[in-house]
Write a protein that holds these residues in place. Structure first.
Motif, PDB file in Angstrom:
ATOM      1  N   GLU A   1       0.810  -1.217   0.000  1.00  0.00           N
ATOM      2  CA  GLU A   1       0.000   0.000   0.000  1.00  0.00           C
ATOM      3  C   GLU A   1       0.848   1.273   0.000  1.00  0.00           C
ATOM      4  O   GLU A   1       0.564   2.226  -0.720  1.00  0.00           O
ATOM      5  N   LYS A   2       1.910   1.306   0.805  1.00  0.00           N
ATOM      6  CA  LYS A   2       2.757   2.499   0.851  1.00  0.00           C
ATOM      7  C   LYS A   2       3.484   2.719  -0.467  1.00  0.00           C
ATOM      8  O   LYS A   2       3.661   3.853  -0.915  1.00  0.00           O
ATOM      9  N   LEU A   3       3.897   1.610  -1.116  1.00  0.00           N
ATOM     10  CA  LEU A   3       4.585   1.726  -2.401  1.00  0.00           C
ATOM     11  C   LEU A   3       3.623   2.156  -3.509  1.00  0.00           C
ATOM     12  O   LEU A   3       4.017   2.869  -4.427  1.00  0.00           O
ATOM     13  N   LYS A   4       2.373   1.734  -3.414  1.00  0.00           N
ATOM     14  CA  LYS A   4       1.365   2.190  -4.385  1.00  0.00           C
ATOM     15  C   LYS A   4       1.224   3.709  -4.318  1.00  0.00           C
ATOM     16  O   LYS A   4       1.189   4.403  -5.338  1.00  0.00           O
TER      17      LYS A   4
ATOM     18  N   GLY B   1      -9.899  -4.775 -16.135  1.00  0.00           N
ATOM     19  CA  GLY B   1     -10.911  -4.344 -15.179  1.00  0.00           C
ATOM     20  C   GLY B   1     -10.318  -4.017 -13.827  1.00  0.00           C
ATOM     21  O   GLY B   1     -10.048  -2.868 -13.496  1.00  0.00           O
ATOM     22  N   GLN B   2     -10.055  -5.041 -13.055  1.00  0.00           N
ATOM     23  CA  GLN B   2      -9.619  -4.872 -11.669  1.00  0.00           C
ATOM     24  C   GLN B   2      -8.316  -4.081 -11.528  1.00  0.00           C
ATOM     25  O   GLN B   2      -8.275  -3.029 -10.887  1.00  0.00           O
ATOM     26  N   VAL B   3      -7.240  -4.571 -12.116  1.00  0.00           N
ATOM     27  CA  VAL B   3      -5.925  -3.960 -11.887  1.00  0.00           C
ATOM     28  C   VAL B   3      -5.842  -2.569 -12.516  1.00  0.00           C
ATOM     29  O   VAL B   3      -5.386  -1.607 -11.893  1.00  0.00           O
ATOM     30  N   ASN B   4      -6.277  -2.450 -13.758  1.00  0.00           N
ATOM     31  CA  ASN B   4      -6.187  -1.166 -14.460  1.00  0.00           C
ATOM     32  C   ASN B   4      -6.915  -0.067 -13.705  1.00  0.00           C
ATOM     33  O   ASN B   4      -6.374   1.042 -13.515  1.00  0.00           O
ATOM     34  N   LYS B   5      -8.108  -0.369 -13.244  1.00  0.00           N
ATOM     35  CA  LYS B   5      -8.894   0.667 -12.567  1.00  0.00           C
ATOM     36  C   LYS B   5      -8.340   0.985 -11.186  1.00  0.00           C
ATOM     37  O   LYS B   5      -8.479   2.112 -10.703  1.00  0.00           O
TER      38      LYS B   5
ATOM     39  N   GLY C   1      -7.273   4.653 -10.193  1.00  0.00           N
ATOM     40  CA  GLY C   1      -7.830   5.234  -8.977  1.00  0.00           C
ATOM     41  C   GLY C   1      -6.775   5.839  -8.071  1.00  0.00           C
ATOM     42  O   GLY C   1      -6.955   6.944  -7.533  1.00  0.00           O
ATOM     43  N   TYR C   2      -5.656   5.139  -7.902  1.00  0.00           N
ATOM     44  CA  TYR C   2      -4.575   5.653  -7.063  1.00  0.00           C
ATOM     45  C   TYR C   2      -4.012   6.947  -7.643  1.00  0.00           C
ATOM     46  O   TYR C   2      -3.747   7.907  -6.917  1.00  0.00           O
ATOM     47  N   LEU C   3      -3.793   6.981  -8.950  1.00  0.00           N
ATOM     48  CA  LEU C   3      -3.242   8.181  -9.570  1.00  0.00           C
ATOM     49  C   LEU C   3      -4.193   9.366  -9.419  1.00  0.00           C
ATOM     50  O   LEU C   3      -3.773  10.480  -9.077  1.00  0.00           O
ATOM     51  N   ASN C   4      -5.467   9.139  -9.657  1.00  0.00           N
ATOM     52  CA  ASN C   4      -6.440  10.224  -9.552  1.00  0.00           C
ATOM     53  C   ASN C   4      -6.622  10.683  -8.105  1.00  0.00           C
ATOM     54  O   ASN C   4      -6.794  11.875  -7.829  1.00  0.00           O
ATOM     55  N   GLN C   5      -6.552   9.730  -7.189  1.00  0.00           N
ATOM     56  CA  GLN C   5      -6.688  10.051  -5.768  1.00  0.00           C
ATOM     57  C   GLN C   5      -5.577  10.975  -5.296  1.00  0.00           C
ATOM     58  O   GLN C   5      -5.776  11.785  -4.392  1.00  0.00           O
ATOM     59  N   HIS C   6      -4.405  10.870  -5.944  1.00  0.00           N
ATOM     60  CA  HIS C   6      -3.262  11.672  -5.524  1.00  0.00           C
ATOM     61  C   HIS C   6      -3.000  12.859  -6.450  1.00  0.00           C
ATOM     62  O   HIS C   6      -1.879  13.371  -6.536  1.00  0.00           O
ATOM     63  N   GLY C   7      -4.040  13.285  -7.156  1.00  0.00           N
ATOM     64  CA  GLY C   7      -3.950  14.532  -7.912  1.00  0.00           C
ATOM     65  C   GLY C   7      -3.705  14.397  -9.395  1.00  0.00           C
ATOM     66  O   GLY C   7      -3.555  15.393 -10.100  1.00  0.00           O
TER      67      GLY C   7
ATOM     68  N   VAL D   1      -2.973   4.878 -18.823  1.00  0.00           N
ATOM     69  CA  VAL D   1      -2.610   3.687 -18.051  1.00  0.00           C
ATOM     70  C   VAL D   1      -3.073   2.477 -18.859  1.00  0.00           C
ATOM     71  O   VAL D   1      -4.274   2.282 -19.053  1.00  0.00           O
ATOM     72  N   ILE D   2      -2.129   1.693 -19.350  1.00  0.00           N
ATOM     73  CA  ILE D   2      -2.426   0.663 -20.347  1.00  0.00           C
ATOM     74  C   ILE D   2      -2.328  -0.735 -19.754  1.00  0.00           C
ATOM     75  O   ILE D   2      -1.297  -1.119 -19.194  1.00  0.00           O
ATOM     76  N   ALA D   3      -3.399  -1.514 -19.902  1.00  0.00           N
ATOM     77  CA  ALA D   3      -3.383  -2.936 -19.572  1.00  0.00           C
ATOM     78  C   ALA D   3      -2.860  -3.696 -20.792  1.00  0.00           C
ATOM     79  O   ALA D   3      -3.271  -3.411 -21.923  1.00  0.00           O
ATOM     80  N   PRO D   4      -1.972  -4.672 -20.588  1.00  0.00           N
ATOM     81  CA  PRO D   4      -1.320  -5.342 -21.724  1.00  0.00           C
ATOM     82  C   PRO D   4      -2.181  -6.404 -22.398  1.00  0.00           C
ATOM     83  O   PRO D   4      -1.828  -7.572 -22.465  1.00  0.00           O
ATOM     84  N   ILE D   5      -3.319  -5.951 -22.894  1.00  0.00           N
ATOM     85  CA  ILE D   5      -4.220  -6.807 -23.671  1.00  0.00           C
ATOM     86  C   ILE D   5      -4.244  -6.292 -25.104  1.00  0.00           C
ATOM     87  O   ILE D   5      -4.548  -5.115 -25.332  1.00  0.00           O
TER      88      ILE D   5
END
Length: 292
Positions: free
Chosen positions: A38-41, A102-106, A110-116, A176-180
């Motif tokens: 969590e701290k590294l995220k 779905g799960q990982v990408n979002k 979310g973390y990036l948007n949460q931190h500005g 933010v790109i998911a490798p699909i």
């Protein structure tokens, strides 16, 4: 007062790099332990938001192997691997796409948007961002014979649609790109995230390709961390078996990206808080810088 002066000195050390890289593009492969702690995220999100605020175009490509493994296990699906590549049948591909796109990408978005930040999540299917084809895997039998094995919906990148990324960057968004990837008939492909990051960096003529890993960087035969090396030295280390296992595809990905136009590649330890900033904005850095 001493601590304040040290902070000022740190900013002054970073200033030449900020000037040099403003307006340039960095492609960062985000994976490993940095995605689990969590701290590294939070640390990673803050690093990326700061880069963007300094005028550096930042594109994220993420992995998600552990999350895929956990979900497959819950569904009772057993994975097989050929030389480290997951055999991906239609059922497995559905789970892989669900978890990555779905799960990982979002979660990363979310973390990036949460931190500005202003992050937008994508998979390679969006706007045909990653046109892909089936990747056949080389398999060497006990008798030494080599054959190319079909391991299902595992893909290679044929083309990167940079128009979509450019449009987002013009709007000051962080892709933010998911490798699909997507095939010519609309089929989905599971693609190695390091490979995707390298191909995206090359297509964008990126200033830097940065791979976050769970090791300090590239080491020589004595286990000493190499702060900088060339592609020629990298191939020599493979021959000497200083570079083995899962590190080989990572360094080959860097070599290919440099050949195709990326200025520099970096392999750094994502377990260290603010690893990206420490590598880019300090004179010494913390990982391995690879040059042509």
């Amino acid at each position: 007062m001493k601590q304040l002066i040290e902070k000022a000195n740190t900013l002054m050390e970073a200033l030449p790099y900020i000037r040099r890289f403003s307006g340039k593009t960095f492609v960062i492969k985000y994976g490993g332990h940095a995605m689990a702690d969590e701290k590294l995220k939070e640390s990673f999100a803050l690093d990326v938001v700061l880069l963007k605020s300094l005028g550096i175009n930042t594109v994220i490509v993420h992995g998600g192997g552990p999350q895929i493994n956990d979900t497959l296990k819950r569904y009772g699906i057993v994975s097989e691997f050929v030389r480290g590549m997951r055999v991906t049948d239609a059922e497995t591909m559905q789970v892989v796409e669900m978890v990555l796109a779905g799960q990982v990408n979002k979660e990363v978005v979310g973390y990036l948007n949460q931190h500005g930040g202003r992050a937008v999540g994508l998979s390679g299917k969006d706007g045909t961002l990653l046109l892909a084809k089936k990747l056949l895997q080389e398999f060497r039998a006990d008798d030494g014979t080599v054959e190319m094995v079909d391991i299902g919906y595992v893909g290679d990148v044929v083309k990167v649609n940079t128009d979509l990324i450019a449009t987002l960057e013009q709007g000051k968004y962080i892709p933010v790109i998911a490798p699909i990837g997507v095939g010519l008939e609309g089929e989905s492909y599971n693609i190695n995230a390091d490979l995707v990051a390298g191909r995206v960096a090359a297509a964008l003529n990126a200033e830097k390709l940065i791979l976050l890993t769970d090791i300090n960087g590239v080491k020589d035969v004595n286990g000493t961390l190499l702060e900088s090396l060339s592609v020629a030295e990298l191939h020599r280390l493979i021959e000497e078996e200083a570079i083995t296992g899962g590190m080989i595809p990572k360094v080959i990905c860097c070599a290919d990206a440099l050949r195709d136009g990326v200025k520099k590649a970096h392999i750094i330890d994502g377990r260290m808080p603010h690893a990206v900033l420490l590598e880019i904005f300090t004179d010494v850095g913390i990982g391995t810088e690879i040059t042509k």
